[in-house]
Design a protein around this motif. Structure first.
Motif, PDB file in Angstrom:
ATOM      1  N   ASN A   1       0.868  -1.192   0.000  1.00  0.00           N
ATOM      2  CA  ASN A   1       0.000   0.000   0.000  1.00  0.00           C
ATOM      3  C   ASN A   1       0.899   1.236   0.000  1.00  0.00           C
ATOM      4  OD1 ASN A   1      -1.536  -2.060   2.277  1.00  0.00           O
ATOM      5  ND2 ASN A   1      -2.608  -1.532   0.398  1.00  0.00           N
ATOM      6  N   SER A   2       1.721   1.321  -0.999  1.00  0.00           N
ATOM      7  CA  SER A   2       2.791   2.319  -1.037  1.00  0.00           C
ATOM      8  C   SER A   2       2.299   3.751  -1.212  1.00  0.00           C
ATOM      9  CB  SER A   2       3.775   1.983  -2.160  1.00  0.00           C
ATOM     10  OG  SER A   2       3.106   1.960  -3.416  1.00  0.00           O
ATOM     11  N   LYS A   3       1.026   3.930  -1.551  1.00  0.00           N
ATOM     12  CA  LYS A   3       0.486   5.282  -1.724  1.00  0.00           C
ATOM     13  C   LYS A   3      -0.158   5.827  -0.452  1.00  0.00           C
ATOM     14  CE  LYS A   3      -0.274   4.872  -6.713  1.00  0.00           C
ATOM     15  NZ  LYS A   3      -1.242   5.032  -7.826  1.00  0.00           N
ATOM     16  N   LEU A   4      -0.061   5.066   0.632  1.00  0.00           N
ATOM     17  CA  LEU A   4      -0.642   5.517   1.898  1.00  0.00           C
ATOM     18  C   LEU A   4      -0.058   6.849   2.324  1.00  0.00           C
ATOM     19  CD1 LEU A   4      -1.051   2.631   4.523  1.00  0.00           C
ATOM     20  CD2 LEU A   4      -2.802   4.196   3.678  1.00  0.00           C
ATOM     21  N   ARG A   5      -0.938   7.799   2.600  1.00  0.00           N
ATOM     22  CA  ARG A   5      -0.516   9.117   3.087  1.00  0.00           C
ATOM     23  C   ARG A   5      -0.995   9.358   4.516  1.00  0.00           C
ATOM     24  NH1 ARG A   5       1.342  12.744  -0.567  1.00  0.00           N
ATOM     25  NH2 ARG A   5       0.615  14.484   0.717  1.00  0.00           N
ATOM     26  N   SER A   6      -2.087   8.693   4.907  1.00  0.00           N
ATOM     27  CA  SER A   6      -2.653   8.899   6.239  1.00  0.00           C
ATOM     28  C   SER A   6      -2.998   7.561   6.865  1.00  0.00           C
ATOM     29  CB  SER A   6      -3.905   9.780   6.137  1.00  0.00           C
ATOM     30  OG  SER A   6      -4.453  10.014   7.415  1.00  0.00           O
ATOM     31  N   LEU A   7      -2.473   7.317   8.068  1.00  0.00           N
ATOM     32  CA  LEU A   7      -2.686   6.042   8.755  1.00  0.00           C
ATOM     33  C   LEU A   7      -3.033   6.312  10.217  1.00  0.00           C
ATOM     34  CD1 LEU A   7      -2.561   2.951   8.895  1.00  0.00           C
ATOM     35  CD2 LEU A   7      -0.083   3.143   9.215  1.00  0.00           C
ATOM     36  N   ASP A   8      -4.237   5.931  10.615  1.00  0.00           N
ATOM     37  CA  ASP A   8      -4.698   6.143  11.991  1.00  0.00           C
ATOM     38  C   ASP A   8      -4.739   4.805  12.716  1.00  0.00           C
ATOM     39  OD1 ASP A   8      -5.851   6.865  14.355  1.00  0.00           O
ATOM     40  OD2 ASP A   8      -7.635   7.788  13.480  1.00  0.00           O
ATOM     41  N   LEU A   9      -3.829   4.650  13.681  1.00  0.00           N
ATOM     42  CA  LEU A   9      -3.738   3.431  14.489  1.00  0.00           C
ATOM     43  C   LEU A   9      -3.964   3.726  15.966  1.00  0.00           C
ATOM     44  CD1 LEU A   9      -0.593   1.918  12.760  1.00  0.00           C
ATOM     45  CD2 LEU A   9      -2.842   0.842  12.804  1.00  0.00           C
ATOM     46  N   GLY A  10      -4.564   4.850  16.250  1.00  0.00           N
ATOM     47  CA  GLY A  10      -4.781   5.235  17.645  1.00  0.00           C
ATOM     48  C   GLY A  10      -5.593   4.211  18.417  1.00  0.00           C
ATOM     49  N   ASN A  11      -5.282   4.054  19.700  1.00  0.00           N
ATOM     50  CA  ASN A  11      -6.045   3.167  20.581  1.00  0.00           C
ATOM     51  C   ASN A  11      -6.052   1.716  20.108  1.00  0.00           C
ATOM     52  OD1 ASN A  11      -7.621   4.950  22.763  1.00  0.00           O
ATOM     53  ND2 ASN A  11      -7.505   6.079  20.828  1.00  0.00           N
ATOM     54  N   ASN A  12      -4.845   1.197  19.831  1.00  0.00           N
ATOM     55  CA  ASN A  12      -4.670  -0.227  19.577  1.00  0.00           C
ATOM     56  C   ASN A  12      -3.711  -0.783  20.625  1.00  0.00           C
ATOM     57  OD1 ASN A  12      -6.073  -1.431  17.013  1.00  0.00           O
ATOM     58  ND2 ASN A  12      -5.521   0.663  16.450  1.00  0.00           N
ATOM     59  N   VAL A  13      -3.101  -1.937  20.385  1.00  0.00           N
ATOM     60  CA  VAL A  13      -2.276  -2.582  21.415  1.00  0.00           C
ATOM     61  C   VAL A  13      -0.874  -2.898  20.898  1.00  0.00           C
ATOM     62  CG1 VAL A  13      -4.162  -3.469  22.826  1.00  0.00           C
ATOM     63  CG2 VAL A  13      -3.401  -4.787  20.852  1.00  0.00           C
ATOM     64  N   ILE A  14      -0.338  -2.003  20.072  1.00  0.00           N
ATOM     65  CA  ILE A  14       1.004  -2.176  19.527  1.00  0.00           C
ATOM     66  C   ILE A  14       2.029  -1.820  20.611  1.00  0.00           C
ATOM     67  CG2 ILE A  14       2.618  -1.412  17.746  1.00  0.00           C
ATOM     68  CD1 ILE A  14       0.060  -0.695  16.080  1.00  0.00           C
ATOM     69  N   THR A  15       2.999  -2.725  20.830  1.00  0.00           N
ATOM     70  CA  THR A  15       3.929  -2.541  21.952  1.00  0.00           C
ATOM     71  C   THR A  15       5.383  -2.357  21.546  1.00  0.00           C
ATOM     72  OG1 THR A  15       4.204  -4.936  22.186  1.00  0.00           O
ATOM     73  CG2 THR A  15       2.462  -3.905  23.487  1.00  0.00           C
ATOM     74  N   ARG A  16       5.792  -2.839  20.339  1.00  0.00           N
ATOM     75  CA  ARG A  16       7.212  -2.825  19.986  1.00  0.00           C
ATOM     76  C   ARG A  16       7.448  -2.258  18.589  1.00  0.00           C
ATOM     77  NH1 ARG A  16       6.444  -7.939  22.168  1.00  0.00           N
ATOM     78  NH2 ARG A  16       6.430  -8.902  20.099  1.00  0.00           N
ATOM     79  N   TRP A  17       8.662  -1.751  18.381  1.00  0.00           N
ATOM     80  CA  TRP A  17       9.064  -1.247  17.082  1.00  0.00           C
ATOM     81  C   TRP A  17       8.985  -2.333  16.010  1.00  0.00           C
ATOM     82  CZ3 TRP A  17       9.533   2.138  13.531  1.00  0.00           C
ATOM     83  CH2 TRP A  17      10.382   1.952  12.440  1.00  0.00           C
ATOM     84  N   SER A  18       9.312  -3.557  16.365  1.00  0.00           N
ATOM     85  CA  SER A  18       9.293  -4.653  15.391  1.00  0.00           C
ATOM     86  C   SER A  18       7.902  -4.863  14.802  1.00  0.00           C
ATOM     87  CB  SER A  18       9.777  -5.956  16.039  1.00  0.00           C
ATOM     88  OG  SER A  18       8.946  -6.303  17.145  1.00  0.00           O
ATOM     89  N   GLU A  19       6.891  -4.408  15.511  1.00  0.00           N
ATOM     90  CA  GLU A  19       5.514  -4.537  15.030  1.00  0.00           C
ATOM     91  C   GLU A  19       5.124  -3.382  14.111  1.00  0.00           C
ATOM     92  OE1 GLU A  19       3.828  -4.598  18.881  1.00  0.00           O
ATOM     93  OE2 GLU A  19       4.233  -6.729  19.219  1.00  0.00           O
ATOM     94  N   LEU A  20       6.040  -2.420  13.982  1.00  0.00           N
ATOM     95  CA  LEU A  20       5.775  -1.220  13.183  1.00  0.00           C
ATOM     96  C   LEU A  20       6.785  -1.007  12.067  1.00  0.00           C
ATOM     97  CD1 LEU A  20       5.034   1.424  15.967  1.00  0.00           C
ATOM     98  CD2 LEU A  20       3.396   0.617  14.272  1.00  0.00           C
ATOM     99  N   LYS A  21       7.789  -1.841  11.983  1.00  0.00           N
ATOM    100  CA  LYS A  21       8.938  -1.532  11.128  1.00  0.00           C
ATOM    101  C   LYS A  21       8.595  -1.404   9.643  1.00  0.00           C
ATOM    102  CE  LYS A  21      10.536  -6.358  10.900  1.00  0.00           C
ATOM    103  NZ  LYS A  21      11.672  -7.266  11.190  1.00  0.00           N
ATOM    104  N   VAL A  22       7.430  -1.929   9.237  1.00  0.00           N
ATOM    105  CA  VAL A  22       7.012  -1.765   7.846  1.00  0.00           C
ATOM    106  C   VAL A  22       6.798  -0.281   7.504  1.00  0.00           C
ATOM    107  CG1 VAL A  22       4.531  -1.980   8.269  1.00  0.00           C
ATOM    108  CG2 VAL A  22       5.459  -2.670   6.055  1.00  0.00           C
ATOM    109  N   LEU A  23       6.615   0.562   8.515  1.00  0.00           N
ATOM    110  CA  LEU A  23       6.397   1.990   8.282  1.00  0.00           C
ATOM    111  C   LEU A  23       7.531   2.622   7.473  1.00  0.00           C
ATOM    112  CD1 LEU A  23       5.028   3.266  11.733  1.00  0.00           C
ATOM    113  CD2 LEU A  23       3.725   2.859   9.636  1.00  0.00           C
ATOM    114  N   LYS A  24       8.735   2.133   7.664  1.00  0.00           N
ATOM    115  CA  LYS A  24       9.872   2.747   6.973  1.00  0.00           C
ATOM    116  C   LYS A  24       9.821   2.517   5.466  1.00  0.00           C
ATOM    117  CE  LYS A  24      12.959  -1.173   7.979  1.00  0.00           C
ATOM    118  NZ  LYS A  24      14.158  -1.595   8.756  1.00  0.00           N
TER     119      LYS A  24
END
Length: 259
Positions: free
Chosen positions: A197-220
């Motif tokens: 989903n390389s065209k993503l410009r806005s991503l709302d993940l508020g109020n979830n249960v993400i705890t570590r960077w490894s769970e988010l690293k796709v953001l880069k």
């Protein structure tokens, strides 16, 4: 007023012939029956918000409808819309819908808004080739499944408050997606497939249960991302991780991270 006549509608709209009417606003009318619309065959825009409708069967002859709002009624089904082959916008939020199967045949749809219903699963939307906006917030969906596997046209998708535990590979075909709202769910991790989903410009993940960077690293890998909300996730309180997020997204303009 629970019932309207076509004569009354014509009078209210200064019209003599129902076939000459292309737009009707019939909100707050306490309507429970819309069979009087049978002769308004050239209607293109119809607003029936805030009534008492339990059925849309009365719209079967309104085959020229392009825009329809039935927000805040008592609908348990969308039965009656199948023949509306020109419909591009349908807003049926705040009803009692449990299924959206009836939309599958309305292939002209571009925007489908069904927030605050009782929908527990999404049917495959393969036929909706022009669908660009889908709002399903505040439904007990839990899993996206394969509903969007062949819907490449979607640019805006809202699944906040849907009891989701993850998105897995369910969005990998949504290559035009630019806005994704997943707030107030139970999501623990972003899948690697989100990089598609390389065209993503806005991503709302508020109020979830993400705890570590490894769970988010796709953001880069989401180089077009500009707006990110991680507020009220455990990860948003860890300074080391927030620094990594900011480093991974050097072009972001607005990021909501717990301070």
């Amino acid at each position: 007023m629970a019932r309207l006549s076509s004569d009354q509608v014509l009078k209210d709209n200064n019209a003599a012939d129902p076939t000459s009417v292309t737009t009707l606003y019939l909100t707050h009318k306490a309507l429970s029956d819309i069979t009087f619309l049978a002769n308004f065959i050239n209607l293109e825009k119809l607003d029936l918000k805030l009534n008492n409708l339990t059925s849309l069967e009365g719209l079967r002859s309104c085959v020229n409808l392009k825009w329809l709002s039935v927000v805040e009624n008592k609908l348990e089904s969308l039965e009656g819309i199948q023949g509306l082959t020109k419909l591009t916008v349908l807003n049926a939020g705040k009803n009692k819908l449990k299924s959206i199967d009836q939309v599958m045949s309305v292939v002209s749809l571009r925007a489908l808004i069904l927030n605050e219903n009782e929908i527990s699963s999404i049917c495959k939307l393969d036929q909706l080739k022009d669908l660009n906006t889908l709002v399903l917030s505040k439904n007990p969906i839990r899993k996206i499944g394969e509903a969007l596997m062949k819907v490449k046209s979607i640019t805006k998708l809202s699944l906040s408050y849907c009891e989701l535990q993850g998105i897995d590979t369910s969005l990998k075909s949504c290559v035009e997606l630019s806005e994704l709202r997943l707030a107030h769910n139970e999501i623990k991790c972003l899948p690697e497939e989100l990089k598609l989903n390389s065209k993503l410009r806005s991503l709302d993940l508020g109020n979830n249960v993400i705890t570590r960077w490894s769970e988010l690293k796709v953001l880069k890998l989401l180089t077009n991302l500009r707006n990110l909300n991680l507020q009220r996730n455990p990860v948003a309180t860890v300074d080391k991780v927030t620094r990594k997020v900011k480093k991974a997204l050097p072009n972001y303009r607005y990021s909501m991270l717990d301070q």
